[in-house]
Enzyme design. Sequence first.
Site, PDB file in Angstrom:
ATOM      1  N   SER A 144      38.561  -3.075 -36.239  1.00  0.00           N
ATOM      2  CA  SER A 144      38.698  -2.981 -34.785  1.00  0.00           C
ATOM      3  C   SER A 144      39.537  -4.136 -34.247  1.00  0.00           C
ATOM      4  CB  SER A 144      37.300  -3.042 -34.165  1.00  0.00           C
ATOM      5  OG  SER A 144      37.350  -3.386 -32.791  1.00  0.00           O
ATOM      6  N   TYR A 157      29.008  -6.025 -31.731  1.00  0.00           N
ATOM      7  CA  TYR A 157      30.088  -5.202 -32.304  1.00  0.00           C
ATOM      8  C   TYR A 157      31.171  -6.089 -32.892  1.00  0.00           C
ATOM      9  CZ  TYR A 157      33.674  -1.479 -32.277  1.00  0.00           C
ATOM     10  OH  TYR A 157      34.655  -0.573 -32.623  1.00  0.00           O
TER      11      TYR A 157
HETATM   12  P1  NAP Z   1      32.264   7.955 -32.136  1.00  0.00           P
HETATM   13  O1  NAP Z   1      33.059   8.986 -31.417  1.00  0.00           O
HETATM   14  O2  NAP Z   1      31.120   7.281 -31.438  1.00  0.00           O
HETATM   15  O3  NAP Z   1      31.764   8.554 -33.544  1.00  0.00           O
HETATM   16  C1  NAP Z   1      30.977   7.732 -34.361  1.00  0.00           C
HETATM   17  C2  NAP Z   1      30.422   8.621 -35.441  1.00  0.00           C
HETATM   18  O4  NAP Z   1      29.557   7.849 -36.288  1.00  0.00           O
HETATM   19  C3  NAP Z   1      29.580   9.771 -34.880  1.00  0.00           C
HETATM   20  O5  NAP Z   1      29.794  10.948 -35.625  1.00  0.00           O
HETATM   21  C4  NAP Z   1      28.167   9.252 -35.098  1.00  0.00           C
HETATM   22  O6  NAP Z   1      27.204  10.260 -35.223  1.00  0.00           O
HETATM   23  C5  NAP Z   1      28.329   8.553 -36.431  1.00  0.00           C
HETATM   24  N1  NAP Z   1      27.197   7.652 -36.703  1.00  0.00           N
HETATM   25  C6  NAP Z   1      26.708   6.685 -35.902  1.00  0.00           C
HETATM   26  N2  NAP Z   1      25.662   6.097 -36.497  1.00  0.00           N
HETATM   27  C7  NAP Z   1      25.500   6.697 -37.708  1.00  0.00           C
HETATM   28  C8  NAP Z   1      24.588   6.532 -38.798  1.00  0.00           C
HETATM   29  N3  NAP Z   1      23.606   5.613 -38.751  1.00  0.00           N
HETATM   30  N4  NAP Z   1      24.711   7.342 -39.873  1.00  0.00           N
HETATM   31  C9  NAP Z   1      25.671   8.296 -39.913  1.00  0.00           C
HETATM   32  N5  NAP Z   1      26.573   8.503 -38.925  1.00  0.00           N
HETATM   33  C10 NAP Z   1      26.474   7.704 -37.840  1.00  0.00           C
HETATM   34  O7  NAP Z   1      33.225   6.778 -32.586  1.00  0.00           O
HETATM   35  P2  NAP Z   1      34.802   6.752 -32.831  1.00  0.00           P
HETATM   36  O8  NAP Z   1      35.487   6.302 -31.586  1.00  0.00           O
HETATM   37  O9  NAP Z   1      35.222   8.013 -33.519  1.00  0.00           O
HETATM   38  O10 NAP Z   1      34.872   5.520 -33.851  1.00  0.00           O
HETATM   39  C11 NAP Z   1      34.748   5.728 -35.245  1.00  0.00           C
HETATM   40  C12 NAP Z   1      34.880   4.358 -35.866  1.00  0.00           C
HETATM   41  O11 NAP Z   1      36.067   3.734 -35.377  1.00  0.00           O
HETATM   42  C13 NAP Z   1      33.734   3.410 -35.509  1.00  0.00           C
HETATM   43  O12 NAP Z   1      33.456   2.572 -36.615  1.00  0.00           O
HETATM   44  C14 NAP Z   1      34.325   2.567 -34.368  1.00  0.00           C
HETATM   45  O13 NAP Z   1      33.712   1.289 -34.290  1.00  0.00           O
HETATM   46  C15 NAP Z   1      35.745   2.458 -34.820  1.00  0.00           C
HETATM   47  N6  NAP Z   1      36.723   2.156 -33.788  1.00  0.00           N
HETATM   48  C16 NAP Z   1      36.835   2.951 -32.679  1.00  0.00           C
HETATM   49  C17 NAP Z   1      37.848   2.649 -31.746  1.00  0.00           C
HETATM   50  C18 NAP Z   1      38.063   3.461 -30.507  1.00  0.00           C
HETATM   51  O14 NAP Z   1      38.790   2.979 -29.620  1.00  0.00           O
HETATM   52  N7  NAP Z   1      37.476   4.638 -30.373  1.00  0.00           N
HETATM   53  C19 NAP Z   1      38.710   1.573 -31.957  1.00  0.00           C
HETATM   54  C20 NAP Z   1      38.517   0.774 -33.090  1.00  0.00           C
HETATM   55  C21 NAP Z   1      37.538   1.086 -34.004  1.00  0.00           C
HETATM   56  P3  NAP Z   1      26.204  10.509 -33.979  1.00  0.00           P
HETATM   57  O15 NAP Z   1      26.996  11.239 -32.952  1.00  0.00           O
HETATM   58  O16 NAP Z   1      25.088  11.312 -34.577  1.00  0.00           O
HETATM   59  O17 NAP Z   1      25.750   9.140 -33.482  1.00  0.00           O
HETATM   60  C1  GCO Z   2      35.287  -1.960 -26.219  1.00  0.00           C
HETATM   61  C2  GCO Z   2      35.828  -0.839 -27.051  1.00  0.00           C
HETATM   62  C3  GCO Z   2      36.471  -1.390 -28.318  1.00  0.00           C
HETATM   63  C4  GCO Z   2      37.015  -0.256 -29.132  1.00  0.00           C
HETATM   64  C5  GCO Z   2      37.670  -0.730 -30.372  1.00  0.00           C
HETATM   65  C6  GCO Z   2      38.895  -1.548 -30.099  1.00  0.00           C
HETATM   66  O1  GCO Z   2      34.222  -1.771 -25.612  1.00  0.00           O
HETATM   67  O2  GCO Z   2      35.972  -2.996 -26.158  1.00  0.00           O
HETATM   68  O3  GCO Z   2      34.814   0.081 -27.402  1.00  0.00           O
HETATM   69  O4  GCO Z   2      35.536  -2.118 -29.035  1.00  0.00           O
HETATM   70  O5  GCO Z   2      36.011   0.611 -29.509  1.00  0.00           O
HETATM   71  O6  GCO Z   2      36.808  -1.339 -31.243  1.00  0.00           O
HETATM   72  O7  GCO Z   2      39.551  -1.767 -31.319  1.00  0.00           O
END
Ligand code: NAP
Ligand code: GCO
Length: 264
Positions: A144, A157
């Site tokens: 992230s 986080y």
């Molecule tokens: P999301 O839409 O919240 O999806 C997260 C997924 O993880 C959901 O399917 C959730 O299932 C599952 N999950 C959560 N806890 C779990 C557990 N204990 N066991 C199994 N599955 C679990 O998140 P996203 O935005 O796609 O992000 C995916 C990854 O990218 C995360 O690691 C997040 O930190 C990272 N990330 C996101 C962003 C962004 O801007 N979106 C940026 C950087 C990094 P449930 O629905 O059942 O909870």
């Molecule tokens: C926040 C956002 C970020 C993104 C991502 C950025 O609240 O700042 O959720 O944490 O999810 O991780 O890279």
Amino acid sequence: MVNFSLEGKVALVTGASYGIGFALATAFSQAGAKIVFNDIKQELVDKGLAAYKAEGIEARGYVCDVTKEEQVKAMVANIEKEIGVIDILVNNAGIIKRIPMCDMTPEQFRQVIDVDLNAPFIVSKAVIPSMIKKGHGKIINICSMMSELGRETVSAYAAAKGGLKMLTRNIASEYGEFNIQCNGIGPGYIATPQTAPLRERQADGSRHPFDSFIVSKTPAARWGTTEDLKGPAVFLASEASNFVNGHVLYVDGGILAYIGKQPK
Ligand code: NAP
Ligand code: GCO
């Protein structure tokens, strides 16, 4: 010929019923991989299976809470028995709790660390032995911006994602000699359910202040989409990256390089 193909590979993407995990899994499928995913609830696995089917992908889904080692070990054993040894692991499952640190309970802090840091350790530990036996493996940890930067309300986080960057480097260091490459992808701000609260329209119809802030901090002047992550993920999952190890590839539109646009 550089080999970006994933033909014949088994890819496990955790938490991939939707969001970033789902997008990466579809990209892996288009590159030839067999897709396996898990989610914490059966109804989400079923929803994910239907979504993959709609994309023409015959994925396999398992109910598994990635924070529970016994569930993870059982899932990996079933995958190896029913489909084959996992060649590619993406530790994608993640949660965030946006709470000022001094208002956060230790339990809330622990929950985030559990999913975002302990679980990648647990799942990686479960798949590495078979990767060693097979003579190769790819592990991709979804890091992230918060692997590098802090901000208000995301202490747990950021601590988890900073730790995940170092876990990535350590797995690369400890298992590189077995032809296992462990790298990270650091998405910028991506439009998914996880960031939906940061993009909600205000009562007067204006953009959320954080939405405008992120656009001003991103040279690309936009939020990322899950499509932006597909190519980097296929690269890190393929033989084209066999000499890339311990690296976090930031896919952020330039946020980490940019001081930010001067407010008008
Ligand atoms: P999301 O839409 O919240 O999806 C997260 C997924 O993880 C959901 O399917 C959730 O299932 C599952 N999950 C959560 N806890 C779990 C557990 N204990 N066991 C199994 N599955 C679990 O998140 P996203 O935005 O796609 O992000 C995916 C990854 O990218 C995360 O690691 C997040 O930190 C990272 N990330 C996101 C962003 C962004 O801007 N979106 C940026 C950087 C990094 P449930 O629905 O059942 O909870
Ligand atoms: C926040 C956002 C970020 C993104 C991502 C950025 O609240 O700042 O959720 O944490 O999810 O991780 O890279």
